[in-house]
Design a protein around this motif. Structure first.
Motif, PDB file in Angstrom:
ATOM      1  N   LEU A 158      44.384   9.816   9.691  1.00 47.14           N
ATOM      2  CA  LEU A 158      45.405   8.935  10.239  1.00 47.14           C
ATOM      3  C   LEU A 158      45.034   7.482   9.972  1.00 47.14           C
ATOM      4  N   THR A 159      46.049   6.649   9.811  1.00 49.95           N
ATOM      5  CA  THR A 159      45.841   5.212   9.640  1.00 49.95           C
ATOM      6  C   THR A 159      46.850   4.463  10.493  1.00 49.95           C
ATOM      7  N   ASN A 160      46.485   3.252  10.850  1.00 49.52           N
ATOM      8  CA  ASN A 160      47.389   2.364  11.597  1.00 49.52           C
ATOM      9  C   ASN A 160      47.871   2.968  12.911  1.00 49.52           C
ATOM     10  N   GLN A 161      46.987   3.726  13.572  1.00 55.27           N
ATOM     11  CA  GLN A 161      47.301   4.283  14.881  1.00 55.27           C
ATOM     12  C   GLN A 161      46.236   3.832  15.877  1.00 55.27           C
ATOM     13  N   PRO A 162      46.623   3.565  17.124  1.00 54.22           N
ATOM     14  CA  PRO A 162      45.607   3.183  18.114  1.00 54.22           C
ATOM     15  C   PRO A 162      44.603   4.312  18.302  1.00 54.22           C
ATOM     16  N   HIS A 163      43.342   3.945  18.442  1.00 53.42           N
ATOM     17  CA  HIS A 163      42.291   4.964  18.585  1.00 53.42           C
ATOM     18  C   HIS A 163      41.048   4.334  19.190  1.00 53.42           C
ATOM     19  N   ILE A 164      40.166   5.191  19.687  1.00 48.41           N
ATOM     20  CA  ILE A 164      38.828   4.780  20.078  1.00 48.41           C
ATOM     21  C   ILE A 164      37.840   5.725  19.409  1.00 48.41           C
ATOM     22  N   ASP A 165      36.743   5.170  18.920  1.00 46.51           N
ATOM     23  CA  ASP A 165      35.729   5.998  18.278  1.00 46.51           C
ATOM     24  C   ASP A 165      34.918   6.741  19.335  1.00 46.51           C
ATOM     25  N   LEU A 166      34.587   7.994  19.045  1.00 44.86           N
ATOM     26  CA  LEU A 166      33.880   8.831  20.007  1.00 44.86           C
ATOM     27  C   LEU A 166      32.460   9.169  19.579  1.00 44.86           C
ATOM     28  N   MET A 167      32.295   9.749  18.416  1.00 45.32           N
ATOM     29  CA  MET A 167      30.976  10.221  18.008  1.00 45.32           C
ATOM     30  C   MET A 167      30.942  10.326  16.493  1.00 45.32           C
ATOM     31  N   SER A 168      29.769  10.243  15.940  1.00 47.23           N
ATOM     32  CA  SER A 168      29.620  10.353  14.490  1.00 47.23           C
ATOM     33  C   SER A 168      28.508  11.347  14.172  1.00 47.23           C
ATOM     34  N   ASP A 169      28.534  11.847  12.954  1.00 50.56           N
ATOM     35  CA  ASP A 169      27.554  12.839  12.523  1.00 50.56           C
ATOM     36  C   ASP A 169      27.487  12.788  11.010  1.00 50.56           C
ATOM     37  N   GLU A 170      26.390  13.192  10.456  1.00 51.26           N
ATOM     38  CA  GLU A 170      26.294  13.255   9.002  1.00 51.26           C
ATOM     39  C   GLU A 170      26.720  14.632   8.521  1.00 51.26           C
ATOM     40  N   TRP A 171      27.129  14.703   7.263  1.00 50.02           N
ATOM     41  CA  TRP A 171      27.525  15.976   6.676  1.00 50.02           C
ATOM     42  C   TRP A 171      26.304  16.715   6.132  1.00 50.02           C
ATOM     43  N   VAL A 172      26.302  18.021   6.295  1.00 53.41           N
ATOM     44  CA  VAL A 172      25.276  18.868   5.672  1.00 53.41           C
ATOM     45  C   VAL A 172      25.988  20.040   5.012  1.00 53.41           C
ATOM     46  N   CYS A 173      25.277  20.718   4.140  1.00 54.26           N
ATOM     47  CA  CYS A 173      25.818  21.910   3.513  1.00 54.26           C
ATOM     48  C   CYS A 173      25.247  23.150   4.191  1.00 54.26           C
ATOM     49  N   VAL A 174      26.072  24.160   4.321  1.00 58.59           N
ATOM     50  CA  VAL A 174      25.662  25.431   4.913  1.00 58.59           C
ATOM     51  C   VAL A 174      25.769  26.514   3.846  1.00 58.59           C
ATOM     52  N   ILE A 175      24.698  27.283   3.687  1.00 59.83           N
ATOM     53  CA  ILE A 175      24.675  28.362   2.712  1.00 59.83           C
ATOM     54  C   ILE A 175      24.107  29.617   3.375  1.00 59.83           C
ATOM     55  N   ASP A 176      24.187  30.743   2.704  1.00 58.81           N
ATOM     56  CA  ASP A 176      23.653  31.991   3.244  1.00 58.81           C
ATOM     57  C   ASP A 176      22.147  31.863   3.467  1.00 58.81           C
ATOM     58  N   ALA A 177      21.661  32.477   4.541  1.00 59.68           N
ATOM     59  CA  ALA A 177      20.237  32.372   4.880  1.00 59.68           C
ATOM     60  C   ALA A 177      19.346  32.918   3.774  1.00 59.68           C
ATOM     61  N   ASP A 178      19.826  33.923   3.031  1.00 58.98           N
ATOM     62  CA  ASP A 178      19.026  34.538   1.967  1.00 58.98           C
ATOM     63  C   ASP A 178      19.405  34.034   0.586  1.00 58.98           C
ATOM     64  N   SER A 179      20.087  32.898   0.544  1.00 57.31           N
ATOM     65  CA  SER A 179      20.512  32.354  -0.748  1.00 57.31           C
ATOM     66  C   SER A 179      19.300  32.047  -1.633  1.00 57.31           C
ATOM     67  N   SER A 180      19.512  32.210  -2.926  1.00 57.08           N
ATOM     68  CA  SER A 180      18.444  31.923  -3.886  1.00 57.08           C
ATOM     69  C   SER A 180      18.243  30.424  -4.078  1.00 57.08           C
ATOM     70  N   LEU A 181      19.149  29.626  -3.538  1.00 59.12           N
ATOM     71  CA  LEU A 181      18.992  28.176  -3.645  1.00 59.12           C
ATOM     72  C   LEU A 181      17.797  27.714  -2.825  1.00 59.12           C
ATOM     73  N   GLY A 182      17.135  26.684  -3.270  1.00 57.72           N
ATOM     74  CA  GLY A 182      15.959  26.169  -2.578  1.00 57.72           C
ATOM     75  C   GLY A 182      16.323  25.350  -1.358  1.00 57.72           C
ATOM     76  N   GLU A 183      15.336  24.629  -0.825  1.00 59.21           N
ATOM     77  CA  GLU A 183      15.540  23.835   0.387  1.00 59.21           C
ATOM     78  C   GLU A 183      16.346  22.577   0.140  1.00 59.21           C
ATOM     79  N   ALA A 184      16.417  22.135  -1.104  1.00 60.55           N
ATOM     80  CA  ALA A 184      17.171  20.926  -1.430  1.00 60.55           C
ATOM     81  C   ALA A 184      17.908  21.138  -2.744  1.00 60.55           C
ATOM     82  N   PRO A 185      18.946  21.961  -2.749  1.00 62.85           N
ATOM     83  CA  PRO A 185      19.680  22.231  -3.991  1.00 62.85           C
ATOM     84  C   PRO A 185      20.362  20.973  -4.517  1.00 62.85           C
ATOM     85  N   THR A 186      20.574  20.951  -5.803  1.00 62.16           N
ATOM     86  CA  THR A 186      21.218  19.801  -6.436  1.00 62.16           C
ATOM     87  C   THR A 186      22.726  19.880  -6.268  1.00 62.16           C
TER      88      THR A 186
END
Length: 310
Positions: A158-186
């Motif tokens: 939304l844009t140009n609407q009254p609002h108040i900020d509540l909380m922020s968080d960073e984005w992370v990726c979620v993958i299968d626990a047994d995925s062959s990807l390492g701890e920091a995939p590219t």
């Protein structure tokens, strides 16, 4: 119909009759007798000069006018309820006001406990109803915000609407626990996999996914859900990837146990949840109290971003 007296008490039974398409079921829904509901239907037919419900076999069908009415009634009843709830001064300690806030399930699970504590202490009789912030409501904003008290949604929709900020968080990726990807995939490794997509914006993507597109990164969407908390179950046991707010991702990895969290290697702006409302509500004294309460709650997420204050 000009000059005809209007009984607004007929609006709830009208909605029940048209949605249930049955006098018996409408009477059960309204907790009244069947003769009482039959009388209401007769009065409504006389008012609209239309049968509204037409028997066809063992069931009833809506007339063309009734089809138009059933689409209008939810918002009309919501507006009528808001009119009678308005007060020149709002006393939270005695009020029985009901507030309706639309939000994604992740936001409710994160901010809900803090709101509940405040209501229990300051407004024990106030009711709070959380409804789902689905694509239809978001895409119809700001007009759709007239019929609710507000919407908890990240910036980027939304844009140009009254609002108040509540909380922020960073984005992370979620993958299968047994995925062959390492701890920091590219980024290349993650983008090569199918993705689970959450609440769609008007152009069909979340703010995070829009950032990826701006960076020239496209993803292949394998599943879509409006429920953030169902994302881990759609990732578990697959090669899929999903973006989630870190708090939810960590909670899912600990509790669900079938997924794990890895850093999002995309330099994304954080998810910033805000409370948005229609300008019509700005000067309503009860709504002013609601916004003040939410700002008080938001301070907790500034002081204790991980919720460790309890």
């Amino acid at each position: 119909m000009l000059g005809r007296s209007i009984d607004y008490n007929l609006l709830p039974p009208l909605r029940a009759l048209l949605e249930e398409r049955s006098v018996t079921k409408a009477a059960e829904r309204m907790h009244v007798s069947q003769p009482t509901m039959s009388t209401a239907l007769s009065r409504l037919r006389a008012h609209f000069d239309d049968p509204l419900l037409v028997r066809k076999g063992l069931s009833h069908e809506l007339t063309p006018l009734a089809i138009r009415l059933v689409a209008m009634l939810p918002s009309a009843l919501g507006e009528a309820e808001r009119v009678f709830q308005l007060q020149s001064e709002f006393d939270a300690t005695t009020s029985t006001r009901s507030f309706v806030i639309a939000a994604v399930d992740y936001a409710v699970s994160r901010i809900g406990p803090a709101i509940t504590r405040v209501l229990s202490a300051e407004a024990p009789h106030v009711q709070l109803e959380f409804s789902i912030a689905d694509s239809a409501l978001v895409n119809a904003a700001p007009e759709s915000l007239r019929t609710i008290d507000g919407l908890i949604l990240p910036h980027g929709y939304l844009t140009n609407q009254p609002h108040i900020d509540l909380m922020s968080d960073e984005w992370v990726c979620v993958i299968d626990a047994d995925s062959s990807l390492g701890e920091a995939p590219t980024a290349e490794q993650l983008l090569a996999r199918p993705w689970v997509h959450t609440l769609a914006a008007k152009n069909g993507m979340t703010p995070a996914r829009r950032q990826l597109q701006i960076k020239g990164m496209e993803v292949s969407v394998a599943a879509v859900t409006p429920y953030f908390q169902s994302v881990p179950s759609l990732v578990a046991g697959t090669e899929r990837v999903a973006l989630l707010p870190r708090t939810l991702g960590v909670r899912a990895a600990r509790g669900f146990g079938e997924v794990r969290v890895v850093p999002a290697p995309f330099a994304l702006d954080p998810v910033r949840d805000a409370f948005w409302w229609h300008p019509d509500h700005t000067h309503d004294s009860a709504h002013v109290w609601l916004r003040d309460m939410l700002q008080h709650v938001a301070q907790e997420f500034i002081d204790y971003p991980d919720g460790d204050h309890r």
